[in-house]
Write a protein that holds these residues in place. Structure first.
Motif, PDB file in Angstrom:
ATOM      1  N   PRO A  36     -10.554  29.235 -18.129  1.00  0.00           N
ATOM      2  CA  PRO A  36     -10.185  28.566 -16.739  1.00  0.00           C
ATOM      3  C   PRO A  36      -8.732  28.859 -16.422  1.00  0.00           C
ATOM      4  CG  PRO A  36     -10.334  26.676 -18.681  1.00  0.00           C
ATOM      5  CD  PRO A  36     -11.153  28.142 -19.085  1.00  0.00           C
ATOM      6  N   ILE A  37      -8.354  29.003 -15.094  1.00  0.00           N
ATOM      7  CA  ILE A  37      -6.927  29.671 -14.984  1.00  0.00           C
ATOM      8  C   ILE A  37      -6.041  28.688 -14.968  1.00  0.00           C
ATOM      9  CG2 ILE A  37      -6.996  29.082 -12.511  1.00  0.00           C
ATOM     10  CD1 ILE A  37      -6.173  32.579 -14.138  1.00  0.00           C
ATOM     11  N   ASN A  38      -6.415  27.535 -15.008  1.00  0.00           N
ATOM     12  CA  ASN A  38      -5.419  26.227 -15.090  1.00  0.00           C
ATOM     13  C   ASN A  38      -4.760  26.184 -16.259  1.00  0.00           C
ATOM     14  OD1 ASN A  38      -4.202  24.395 -13.541  1.00  0.00           O
ATOM     15  ND2 ASN A  38      -5.954  23.374 -12.884  1.00  0.00           N
ATOM     16  N   ALA A  39      -5.852  26.622 -17.451  1.00  0.00           N
ATOM     17  CA  ALA A  39      -5.232  26.514 -18.679  1.00  0.00           C
ATOM     18  C   ALA A  39      -4.438  27.645 -18.964  1.00  0.00           C
ATOM     19  CB  ALA A  39      -6.314  26.563 -19.779  1.00  0.00           C
ATOM     20  N   VAL A  40      -4.614  28.865 -18.585  1.00  0.00           N
ATOM     21  CA  VAL A  40      -3.554  29.860 -18.648  1.00  0.00           C
ATOM     22  C   VAL A  40      -2.231  29.727 -18.052  1.00  0.00           C
ATOM     23  CG1 VAL A  40      -3.147  32.367 -18.324  1.00  0.00           C
ATOM     24  CG2 VAL A  40      -5.535  31.248 -18.831  1.00  0.00           C
ATOM     25  N   THR A  41      -2.312  29.102 -16.545  1.00  0.00           N
ATOM     26  CA  THR A  41      -0.840  29.182 -16.011  1.00  0.00           C
ATOM     27  C   THR A  41      -0.049  27.749 -16.652  1.00  0.00           C
ATOM     28  OG1 THR A  41      -2.384  27.830 -14.373  1.00  0.00           O
ATOM     29  CG2 THR A  41      -1.573  29.945 -13.727  1.00  0.00           C
ATOM     30  N   SER A  42      -0.798  26.985 -17.054  1.00  0.00           N
ATOM     31  CA  SER A  42      -0.111  25.715 -17.700  1.00  0.00           C
ATOM     32  C   SER A  42       0.489  26.125 -19.094  1.00  0.00           C
ATOM     33  CB  SER A  42      -1.078  24.655 -18.156  1.00  0.00           C
ATOM     34  OG  SER A  42      -1.623  24.070 -16.783  1.00  0.00           O
ATOM     35  N   LEU A  43      -0.013  27.151 -19.758  1.00  0.00           N
ATOM     36  CA  LEU A  43       0.446  27.471 -21.026  1.00  0.00           C
ATOM     37  C   LEU A  43       1.592  28.299 -20.887  1.00  0.00           C
ATOM     38  CD1 LEU A  43      -2.812  28.269 -23.171  1.00  0.00           C
ATOM     39  CD2 LEU A  43      -1.093  26.693 -23.689  1.00  0.00           C
ATOM     40  N   ILE A  44       1.599  29.135 -19.757  1.00  0.00           N
ATOM     41  CA  ILE A  44       2.638  30.031 -19.423  1.00  0.00           C
ATOM     42  C   ILE A  44       3.599  29.191 -18.662  1.00  0.00           C
ATOM     43  CG2 ILE A  44       3.278  31.932 -18.223  1.00  0.00           C
ATOM     44  CD1 ILE A  44       0.823  33.464 -18.487  1.00  0.00           C
ATOM     45  N   GLY A  45       3.287  28.352 -17.802  1.00  0.00           N
ATOM     46  CA  GLY A  45       4.478  27.674 -17.188  1.00  0.00           C
ATOM     47  C   GLY A  45       5.174  26.416 -17.652  1.00  0.00           C
ATOM     48  N   ALA A  46       4.244  25.842 -18.576  1.00  0.00           N
ATOM     49  CA  ALA A  46       4.990  24.577 -19.293  1.00  0.00           C
ATOM     50  C   ALA A  46       6.249  25.029 -20.049  1.00  0.00           C
ATOM     51  CB  ALA A  46       3.947  24.063 -19.991  1.00  0.00           C
ATOM     52  N   PRO A  47       6.489  26.106 -21.001  1.00  0.00           N
ATOM     53  CA  PRO A  47       7.474  26.340 -21.717  1.00  0.00           C
ATOM     54  C   PRO A  47       8.675  26.640 -20.620  1.00  0.00           C
ATOM     55  CG  PRO A  47       5.702  27.666 -22.380  1.00  0.00           C
ATOM     56  CD  PRO A  47       5.137  26.896 -21.257  1.00  0.00           C
ATOM     57  N   ILE A  48       8.118  27.240 -19.578  1.00  0.00           N
ATOM     58  CA  ILE A  48       9.522  27.512 -18.726  1.00  0.00           C
ATOM     59  C   ILE A  48       9.941  26.456 -17.864  1.00  0.00           C
ATOM     60  CG2 ILE A  48       9.979  28.686 -16.361  1.00  0.00           C
ATOM     61  CD1 ILE A  48       7.529  30.576 -17.019  1.00  0.00           C
ATOM     62  N   VAL A  49       9.238  25.400 -17.574  1.00  0.00           N
ATOM     63  CA  VAL A  49       9.741  24.161 -17.037  1.00  0.00           C
ATOM     64  C   VAL A  49      10.541  23.707 -18.051  1.00  0.00           C
ATOM     65  CG1 VAL A  49       8.945  22.026 -16.111  1.00  0.00           C
ATOM     66  CG2 VAL A  49       7.540  23.991 -15.492  1.00  0.00           C
ATOM     67  N   VAL A  50       9.987  23.592 -19.462  1.00  0.00           N
ATOM     68  CA  VAL A  50      10.915  22.826 -20.439  1.00  0.00           C
ATOM     69  C   VAL A  50      12.159  23.508 -20.602  1.00  0.00           C
ATOM     70  CG1 VAL A  50      11.151  22.498 -22.996  1.00  0.00           C
ATOM     71  CG2 VAL A  50       9.049  22.194 -21.863  1.00  0.00           C
ATOM     72  N   SER A  51      12.219  24.886 -20.578  1.00  0.00           N
ATOM     73  CA  SER A  51      13.495  25.535 -20.509  1.00  0.00           C
ATOM     74  C   SER A  51      14.489  25.200 -19.363  1.00  0.00           C
ATOM     75  CB  SER A  51      13.211  27.119 -20.710  1.00  0.00           C
ATOM     76  OG  SER A  51      13.144  27.706 -19.586  1.00  0.00           O
ATOM     77  N   VAL A  52      13.890  25.158 -18.363  1.00  0.00           N
ATOM     78  CA  VAL A  52      14.848  24.627 -16.912  1.00  0.00           C
ATOM     79  C   VAL A  52      15.450  23.234 -17.441  1.00  0.00           C
ATOM     80  CG1 VAL A  52      14.538  23.905 -14.823  1.00  0.00           C
ATOM     81  CG2 VAL A  52      13.358  26.173 -15.463  1.00  0.00           C
ATOM     82  N   ILE A  53      14.472  22.371 -18.037  1.00  0.00           N
ATOM     83  CA  ILE A  53      15.090  21.287 -17.947  1.00  0.00           C
ATOM     84  C   ILE A  53      16.271  21.119 -18.951  1.00  0.00           C
ATOM     85  CG2 ILE A  53      14.654  18.829 -18.793  1.00  0.00           C
ATOM     86  CD1 ILE A  53      11.717  19.140 -18.062  1.00  0.00           C
ATOM     87  N   LEU A  54      15.952  21.836 -20.017  1.00  0.00           N
ATOM     88  CA  LEU A  54      17.084  21.857 -21.373  1.00  0.00           C
ATOM     89  C   LEU A  54      18.118  22.628 -20.593  1.00  0.00           C
ATOM     90  CD1 LEU A  54      14.764  23.093 -24.468  1.00  0.00           C
ATOM     91  CD2 LEU A  54      15.747  20.801 -23.787  1.00  0.00           C
ATOM     92  N   ARG A  55      18.005  23.715 -19.860  1.00  0.00           N
ATOM     93  CA  ARG A  55      19.203  24.269 -19.177  1.00  0.00           C
ATOM     94  C   ARG A  55      20.174  23.313 -18.376  1.00  0.00           C
ATOM     95  NH1 ARG A  55      18.139  28.237 -16.305  1.00  0.00           N
ATOM     96  NH2 ARG A  55      16.135  28.308 -17.092  1.00  0.00           N
ATOM     97  N   ARG A  56      19.087  22.657 -17.485  1.00  0.00           N
ATOM     98  CA  ARG A  56      19.939  21.709 -16.731  1.00  0.00           C
ATOM     99  C   ARG A  56      20.833  20.671 -17.512  1.00  0.00           C
ATOM    100  NH1 ARG A  56      19.820  20.517 -11.031  1.00  0.00           N
ATOM    101  NH2 ARG A  56      19.508  22.990 -10.633  1.00  0.00           N
ATOM    102  N   ARG A  57      20.398  20.156 -18.513  1.00  0.00           N
ATOM    103  CA  ARG A  57      20.875  19.176 -19.315  1.00  0.00           C
ATOM    104  C   ARG A  57      22.230  19.741 -19.754  1.00  0.00           C
ATOM    105  NH1 ARG A  57      18.837  15.008 -23.716  1.00  0.00           N
ATOM    106  NH2 ARG A  57      20.736  15.664 -24.245  1.00  0.00           N
ATOM    107  N   ARG A  58      22.117  20.793 -20.419  1.00  0.00           N
ATOM    108  CA  ARG A  58      23.322  21.470 -20.791  1.00  0.00           C
ATOM    109  C   ARG A  58      24.348  21.471 -19.740  1.00  0.00           C
ATOM    110  NH1 ARG A  58      21.191  26.052 -23.672  1.00  0.00           N
ATOM    111  NH2 ARG A  58      21.896  27.550 -22.032  1.00  0.00           N
ATOM    112  N   LEU A  59      23.886  21.814 -18.306  1.00  0.00           N
ATOM    113  CA  LEU A  59      25.047  21.818 -17.385  1.00  0.00           C
ATOM    114  C   LEU A  59      25.713  20.492 -17.159  1.00  0.00           C
ATOM    115  CD1 LEU A  59      23.291  23.906 -14.606  1.00  0.00           C
ATOM    116  CD2 LEU A  59      25.582  24.423 -15.599  1.00  0.00           C
ATOM    117  N   VAL A  60      24.649  19.515 -17.244  1.00  0.00           N
ATOM    118  CA  VAL A  60      25.399  18.258 -17.118  1.00  0.00           C
ATOM    119  C   VAL A  60      25.909  17.724 -18.187  1.00  0.00           C
ATOM    120  CG1 VAL A  60      24.415  15.835 -16.924  1.00  0.00           C
ATOM    121  CG2 VAL A  60      23.278  17.323 -15.711  1.00  0.00           C
TER     122      VAL A  60
END
Lengths: 348, 333
Positions: A323-347
Motif C-alpha cells: 500500500p502506497i500509504n505505508a511507504v509514504t508514511s515510512l518516509i514522511g514520518a521521520p522527516i516530519v519528526v526532524s522538522v519538529i526537532l529543528r523547530r524546537r532548537r530554534l525556539v
C-alpha cells in the motif's frame, strides 16, 4: 555577487531534480512483476516500438498510467502542502489539513459501507462500475467539504479559526465513517480499508482523461499564486498593508488546493505525508522561502518522491505491491519528526 | 518650514474605536499628523493604544467617525491605494526560516511590482538603499530568523521605507528591544521624518523616550479622553501626572521622568559639588534620605583626601567617619 552565486546553485539543483524525476519515471516503467529489459523499455519510450504485443500492453496500459498518476499526484500534493503551510504559517499543515481528504473518505464510506449495509451488496464488488462510483463518491465528498470550508472562509476573518474549523470538520467526517463501519459487514470494511491504503495503480486511461487535465490546470494555477504566497509569509496584517486583498487571495489558494486534494484523493485514495514532507525537504534543499523557486521546485520534488515511493512499493519481493500509504508514511514520518526537532532548537 | 506648507497626512475626525458603539474604548478623537512630524501615541499598557493603531491601519473596523489619509477617506481606498499611502511596522515577530533581509525588504515593493512580484533593477536598488539606511548593509543576504529582535525590527522599518508611503505607523516597535537598540531605532525614525519628510505615528509606553524625541504626543489612558500636545506643554499642564501616576510613583517635572515615592524621608545634610555630589544625592534618595540644611545630627561632606582622591565624610551625632566609596557609606547609614 552572492546573489548570482546562489542563483547558479539553484539552477544546478533544479537540473538535478529534473534529471532525478526523469530517471525515476523510467525506473518506474522498467520495473514490475514481468521482466522487460531496460533498453527495450527505453526504445519503447522514445517511440521506437517493442517486439512483443504483451510487453506493449503491460507498458502502455499498466505501468505508464500508474507512473503518470504517481508523478501528477506527487506534484499536486506537494504544492498543495506548500500553500497550506504558507497560508496558515504552520509547518505541520498539509493538503489534508482542511478536512478535504476526510470528506473524500466520507463519500467513499457512504458508497461502500452505507450502501452495502442497506442493499446487502457492496458497490465495490461491481468491478469497473464500482471503481468509477467510488471515485465519484470520493470526489463529491471532498467537494462538499471544500465548499463548506470556502463558505466559512468568506465568513471567518482569521486564518487560525479557519484552520481549527477545517481540522474539526475532518474529525467529524472520520467519526461518521467510524459509525458506519460499526454497522457494516466485514467485506465492506475490508474494501473501505483497502481504499484508505491508497494506490497509484487505479487510474486507467479513461480516468486519466479527467485526472491529468484537472491536476495540470491546478498546478498551473498554483504558479499564478506565487506573489500572494510570498506576501502571506509576513502574515495577514502585513499582507493586507502591502495591498493584498487578503480574503480573495485566501479563497484562490483554498480553491486550488481544494481541487488538487479532492481530485487526487478521489483517484488515489488518501496519500499521507507527501504533501507535508516534500515542502520541508525542498525548503531545506534550496535554502529559500521564495515561492517563485519553491512552487516549481516542490512540484518536481513531489513528483520524484511519489515515483520513488511507487518503486519501493513495487520492489521485487513485494509482488502484490505494498500500500502506497505505508511507504509514504515510512518516509514522511521521520522527516516530519526532524522538522519538529529543528523547530524546537530554534525556539530554545 | 512655515505652517501653511505643512501637508496633512492623517486626520481623525470624531473617531471612536473599540468593539461596538456601546462599548467604545475611546471616542471623540480629533487629531492629525503632518508631513515631517514625529508623533508618539503614549499610554500605559491596556490603554487601548493597539486598538487605535489597528483601527487607523485598517485592521479593525472603526466604530464611528472618520479616518482621512490626505484627502481620501479610508473607506474609499482599496488595498492597492492604501498600500501606497501608509505602511505599518507591527509588534508581531516575523520568523520565517531562510527568508533573507533582502527578500523581506523586497516584499515592501509589492504595491509596485507586477503579477509575479519580480523586482526590477530600480526596485533592487531601492531595496539595497533602504537596507543600508537602516544599517543592515552587511546582513542583506542573512536569514531573518538568525537575527536579533532589533535587527529584525530594523528590517521591517526598511520594508516600510521601500513601500515609499508618506505616512508610517509603528505599533510598539521597540517593545522587545534592549536600551541601546531602542535608542538606535528611535533615532533612525526621527531621521526619517526629518530627512525624508515622512509623517510617523509610533505607539509606545516609554515616556522618557517619547519626551525626548516626539514632536507631538497623543496621551491615551483607560477611561480618559485622548489628549494631544507638544511634550513640554503636557509636562507643564500636569497631564503626565494625571495619566501615569499611581500610588508610590511620582512624575518629576524637572527631570522629566518617574520617581518612586518614599513614604518616610529622613533629612541629611549634603555638602559638596560636582558630579560626585549629584550621584551621592541620588544614592541617598534611593535609600530614603533627602537633602536638608536643617539636619543637625546627620551630615555627609565630600572632600579630597591626601592623594587627591574623593572621600565621603559621614558625621553622625558628632562622630565622623571617612568612606572611600558610596557603597561603604550607605552601608553605615
Amino acid at each position: 555577487m552572492q546573489a548570482i552565486d546562489t542563483k547558479n546553485k539553484k539552477s544546478v539543483i533544479f537540473g538535478l531534480l529534473l534529471f532525478l524525476l526523469l530517471a525515476l519515471f523510467v525506473i518506474n516503467i522498467s520495473l514490475g512483476s514481468v521482466y522487460i529489459p531496460a533498453e527495450k523499455v527505453l526504445k519503447w519510450l522514445v517511440g521506437m516500438g517493442i517486439e512483443k504485443e504483451k510487453w506493449h500492453n503491460i507498458l502502455f496500459n499498466t505501468r505508464l498510467p500508474q507512473s503518470l498518476t504517481a508523478a501528477f499526484a506527487g506534484a499536486g500534493l506537494a504544492v498543495g502542502g506548500l500553500q497550506m503551510q504558507t497560508l496558515f504559517r504552520n509547518p505541520l499543515a498539509g493538503p489534508s489539513i482542511l478536512g478535504i481528504s476526510a470528506g473524500a473518505g466520507l463519500g467513499v464510506a457512504v458508497v461502500v459501507l452505507l450502501m452495502g449495509a442497506i442493499n446487502g451488496t457492496a458497490l465495490s464488488a461491481f468491478g469497473v462500475f464500482g471503481s468509477v462510483t467510488v471515485t465519484m463518491a470520493a470526489f463529491v465528498g471532498a467537494m462538499v467539504i471544500l465548499f463548506m470550508v470556502l463558505f466559512l472562509a468568506r465568513k471567518l476573518k482569521n486564518n487560525a479559526m479557519l484552520l481549527i474549523v477545517g481540522i474539526m470538520v475532518g474529525y467529524a467526517s472520520n467519526a461518521l465513517v467510524g459509525l458506519m463501519q460499526f454497522f457494516s459487514t466485514k467485506d465492506d470494511i475490508q474494501a473501505y480499508v483497502v481504499w484508505g491504503l491508497g494506490s497509484f495503480g487505479n487510474v486507467s486511461w479513461e480516468k486519466h482523461q479527467v485526472f491529468i487535465p484537472v491536476i495540470t490546470l491546478s498546478l498551473l494555477a498554483s504558479l499564478f499564486l506565487i506573489k500572494p504566497l510570498n506576501i502571506y509569509l509576513l502574515g495577514e496584517n502585513y499582507a493586507a498593508n502591502l495591498g493584498l486583498n487578503v480574503k480573495r487571495s485566501r479563497l484562490h489558494i483554498l480553491i486550488v488546493v481544494g481541487m488538487l486534494t479532492a481530485t487526487i484523493t478521489a483517484f488515489c485514495g488518501p496519500v499521507a505525508f507527501l504533501g507535508l514532507a516534500v515542502p520541508h525537504m525542498t525548503k531545506n534543499l534550496f535554502k529559500t522561502a521564495d515561492h517563485s523557486v519553491l512552487v516549481p521546485a516542490v512540484m518536481i520534488f513531489g513528483a520524484a518522491l511519489a515515483l520513488l515511493c511507487n518503486v519501493i512499493a513495487r520492489l521485487p519481493g513485494f509482488d502484490g505491491t505494498l500500500p502506497i500509504n505505508a511507504v509514504t508514511s515510512l518516509i514522511g514520518a521521520p522527516i516530519v519528526v526532524s522538522v519538529i526537532l529543528r523547530r524546537r532548537r530554534l525556539v530554545d | 518650514m512655515n505652517k501653511t506648507t505643512k501637508q496633512q497626512l492623517l486626520s481623525l475626525v470624531n473617531l471612536s474605536v473599540g468593539y461596538s458603539k456601546d462599548d467604545a474604548l475611546h471616542s471623540d478623537i480629533n487629531v492629525s499628523v503632518n508631513a515631517g512630524e514625529f508623533t508618539c501615541l503614549l499610554g500605559p499598557n491596556g490603554a487601548g493604544k493597539s486598538t487605535l493603531i489597528k483601527t487607523i491601519s485598517g485592521f479593525l473596523p472603526k466604530v464611528e467617525g472618520e479616518v482621512w489619509f490626505g484627502k481620501e477617506r479610508i473607506e474609499n481606498l482599496n488595498e492597492q491605494k492604501k498600500a501606497k499611502l501608509v505602511s505599518v511596522v507591527l509588534t508581531e515577530r516575523i520568523s520565517v526560516p531562510n527568508l533573507t533581509v533582502f527578500e523581506l525588504v523586497g516584499l515592501g515593493r509589492t504595491p509596485y511590482t507586477g503579477f509575479f512580484g519580480k523586482l526590477t533593477d530600480t526596485d533592487v536598488q531601492k531595496v539595497y538603499d533602504a537596507i543600508k539606511a537602516v544599517g543592515l548593509a552587511k546582513f542583506a543576504h542573512k536569514s531573518i530568523d538568525k537575527m536579533s529582535d532589533g535587527e529584525r525590527q530594523k528590517a521591517m522599518i526598511a520594508k516600510a521605507l521601500v513601500q515609499e508611503t508618506p505616512f508610517i505607523i509603528l505599533d510598539e516597535p521597540t517593545a522587545f528591544l534592549d536600551f541601546p537598540a531602542k535608542i538606535e531605532i528611535m533615532q533612525l525614525l526621527l531621521q526619517l521624518s526629518r530627512d525624508h519628510n515622512r509623517g510617523i505615528l509610533l505607539s509606545t509606553h516609554d515616556l522618557e523616550m517619547a519626551l525626548q524625541i516626539a514632536d507631538k504626543i497623543w496621551l491615551i489612558g483607560p477611561d480618559r479622553k485622548l489628549t494631544e500636545g507638544v511634550p513640554e506643554d503636557l509636562v507643564l499642564s500636569n497631564d503626565f501626572n494625571d495619566f501615569f501616576e499611581r500610588d508610590g510613583i511620582h512624575f518629576d517635572k524637572h527631570a522629566g521622568n518617574f520617581k518612586f515615592h518614599k513614604s518616610v524621608q529622613k533629612p541629611i545634610q549634603i555638602v559638596g559639588e560636582g558630579i560626585e555630589r549629584c550621584w551621592l544625592e541620588k544614592a541617598l534618595n534611593r535609600i530614603g534620605y533627602i537633602d536638608s540644611n536643617e539636619s543637625n545630627d546627620l551630615k555627609v561632606e565630600l572632600r579630597k583626601d591626601d592623594n587627591a582622591e574623593i572621600e565621603y565624610q559621614l558625621t553622625k551625632t558628632g562622630l565622623s567617619q571617612n568612606h572611600q566609596s558610596i557603597q561603604s557609606l550607605i552601608e553605615q547609614l
